[in-house]
Design a protein around this motif. Structure first.
Motif, PDB file in Angstrom:
ATOM      1  N   UNK A  50      -1.494  -5.128   2.388  1.00 21.92           N
ATOM      2  CA  UNK A  50      -0.784  -4.294   1.422  1.00 21.92           C
ATOM      3  C   UNK A  50      -1.025  -2.824   1.718  1.00 21.92           C
ATOM      4  N   UNK A  51      -0.112  -1.952   1.272  1.00 26.44           N
ATOM      5  CA  UNK A  51      -0.366  -0.512   1.401  1.00 26.44           C
ATOM      6  C   UNK A  51      -1.688  -0.157   0.731  1.00 26.44           C
ATOM      7  N   UNK A  52      -2.428   0.735   1.329  1.00 25.78           N
ATOM      8  CA  UNK A  52      -3.778   1.032   0.845  1.00 25.78           C
ATOM      9  C   UNK A  52      -3.841   2.180  -0.142  1.00 25.78           C
ATOM     10  N   UNK A  53      -5.077   2.479  -0.559  1.00 22.44           N
ATOM     11  CA  UNK A  53      -5.373   3.636  -1.418  1.00 22.44           C
ATOM     12  C   UNK A  53      -4.665   3.576  -2.768  1.00 22.44           C
ATOM     13  N   UNK A  54      -4.532   2.348  -3.294  1.00 26.23           N
ATOM     14  CA  UNK A  54      -3.987   2.189  -4.647  1.00 26.23           C
ATOM     15  C   UNK A  54      -5.060   1.503  -5.487  1.00 26.23           C
ATOM     16  N   UNK A  55      -5.427   2.103  -6.610  1.00 24.83           N
ATOM     17  CA  UNK A  55      -6.409   1.432  -7.461  1.00 24.83           C
ATOM     18  C   UNK A  55      -5.872   1.307  -8.883  1.00 24.83           C
TER      19      UNK A  55
END
Ligand SMILES: *Cc1c(COP(=O)(O)O)cnc(C)c1O
Length: 405
Positions: free
Chosen positions: A162-167
């Motif tokens: 998945x695309x990163x840097x999502x919290x």
């Protein structure tokens, strides 16, 4: 050759099985009434999932679309067109926005919003500023980026990487959100009222705190108003109820009244980051879609029309509370405008779908929002007699549901 009418079983034979539609097929609509192949009529409290702002076969929409169809359907974005320019001007004059972009759906609108935030952060602060904060139970669409921003891991976990840097932190948890926003945050994306997540309005302090944290850390505040927009909450956009102004707002669903169109609204501060070549779309803002949206907006964005949404809200609430008084089926009835959720009491957990099926059998089409919430998102111009008829059918459904016990 014999003309064979398509049947529900053809869905299972020919369609990829990602949906499981109702056993009947609606073939005609007028206002908030639908008719199926057998001629049975339904009151439509689903509104095509908060899309059909003006109901089915609205005369003004039919008229405007018919006229436009005789002129030009599609040009591609090498040319602009008159309907899209009128639409852009209308949205800019009615909202906080200075600039708009059009696409075809809610997911695409959020995709554009998130890309804009990443690009703006890169242009102004550098590549380390790329973190996106989103919320548990949120729904932002089904593209890989938007489903990763969504707060239901079951929708994204099988499609990695998945695309990163999502919290994610819990919705309406101000302390958790403030702890998560920092100088590397490029965007915070939030629904002013979670729709798919269970019809849960944001607290005003929560949105106000997100606003000031985004200001402190130069992050883009994105309001996903795909479901709450275009009059749904009794104002043109829900942010107007909260008096918290986002940097970017995504809109779709009701905007086209049933014709696919989405878009983002933003200000002159952020718009230049999406310069020529950075983003695009084939269909976005095409003359037909823009004509639909122009017509919807010119009808919806009138004081009396929006007041009518709030009057209908009250009518729903009074009747739903009366139904619940005898039935005690729901532990909470909530929402704004014509986006209303009824949360099942603990004894009935997980059975919203069952109740919605019974309701359709009784002739009232309702939505669910997760396993425990029955959701109403009817046309914004639904008539009093349609509300009364539909809710009396829904009452019957509630009785049938309870006597099944
Ligand atoms: C429906 C919805 C979307 C996705 O819209 P699509 O048109 O299905 O891509 C995104 N956000 C919210 C809040 C929605 O309700």
């Amino acid at each position: 050759m014999m003309n064979v009418r398509p049947q529900r079983k053809d869905f299972d034979m020919y369609m990829i099985p990602m949906f499981s539609p109702a056993p009947f097929i609606p073939v005609k609509g007028k206002g908030s009434r639908l008719f199926d192949q057998e001629g049975k009529d339904y009151i439509d409290f689903a509104g095509g999932i908060a899309v059909n702002a003006l109901g089915h076969a609205n005369a003004e929409l039919v008229d405007a679309m018919t006229k436009q169809m005789q002129n030009v359907w599609h040009l591609g974005n090498g040319y602009t067109n008159e309907p899209v320019l009128s639409l852009a001007k209308k949205l800019v004059s009615a909202t906080f926005a200075d600039k708009v972009f059009f696409c075809n759906s809610g997911a695409e609108a959020n995709e554009a919003a998130l890309k804009l935030a990443r690009k703006y952060a890169l242009d102004h602060y550098g590549p380390q500023k790329n973190e996106i904060l989103a919320f548990d139970s949120a729904f932002h669409g089904r593209t890989l980026f938007t489903v990763s921003a969504g707060g239901q891991p079951k929708y994204s976990k099988d499609f990695g990487p998945l695309p990163g840097a999502i919290s994610h932190v819990p919705f309406n948890d101000t302390a958790a959100a403030l702890a998560a926003i920092n100088d590397n945050t490029c965007a915070v994306i939030v629904e002013p009222m979670q729709g798919e997540g269970g019809v849960i309005p944001a607290h005003k302090e929560f949105l106000a705190a997100l606003r000031s944290a985004c200001d402190r850390h130069n992050a883009v505040l994105i309001f996903d108003e795909v479901q709450t927009g275009v009059g749904r909450t009794g104002k043109l956009y829900a942010y107007m109820n909260y008096e918290v102004i986002p940097d970017v707002l995504s809109t779709a669903k009701a905007l086209g009244g049933g014709f696919p169109i989405g878009g983002i609204l933003t200000t002159d501060k952020f718009a230049p980051s999406l310069s020529p070549g950075t983003h695009g779309t084939t269909y976005g803002g095409n003359p037909l879609a823009a004509t639909a949206a122009n017509t919807v907006l010119s009808i919806v964005n009138q004081r009396e029309f929006l007041e009518g949404v709030n009057e209908r809200h009250n009518k729903f609430f009074v009747s739903l509370e009366a139904i619940n008084k005898t039935a005690s089926l729901f532990k909470d009835i909530r929402g704004m405008g014509l986006l209303i959720g009824c949360e099942l009491a603990d004894a009935y957990q997980g059975r919203a779908k069952e109740l919605s099926n019974i309701s359709a059998e009784c002739g009232a089409i309702v939505l669910i929002a997760g396993p425990n919430v029955v959701r109403f998102a009817p046309a914004l111009n639904i008539k009093d007699e349609e509300i009364e008829e539909g809710l009396s059918r829904f009452k019957k459904a509630v009785e049938n549901f309870l006597t099944k016990e």
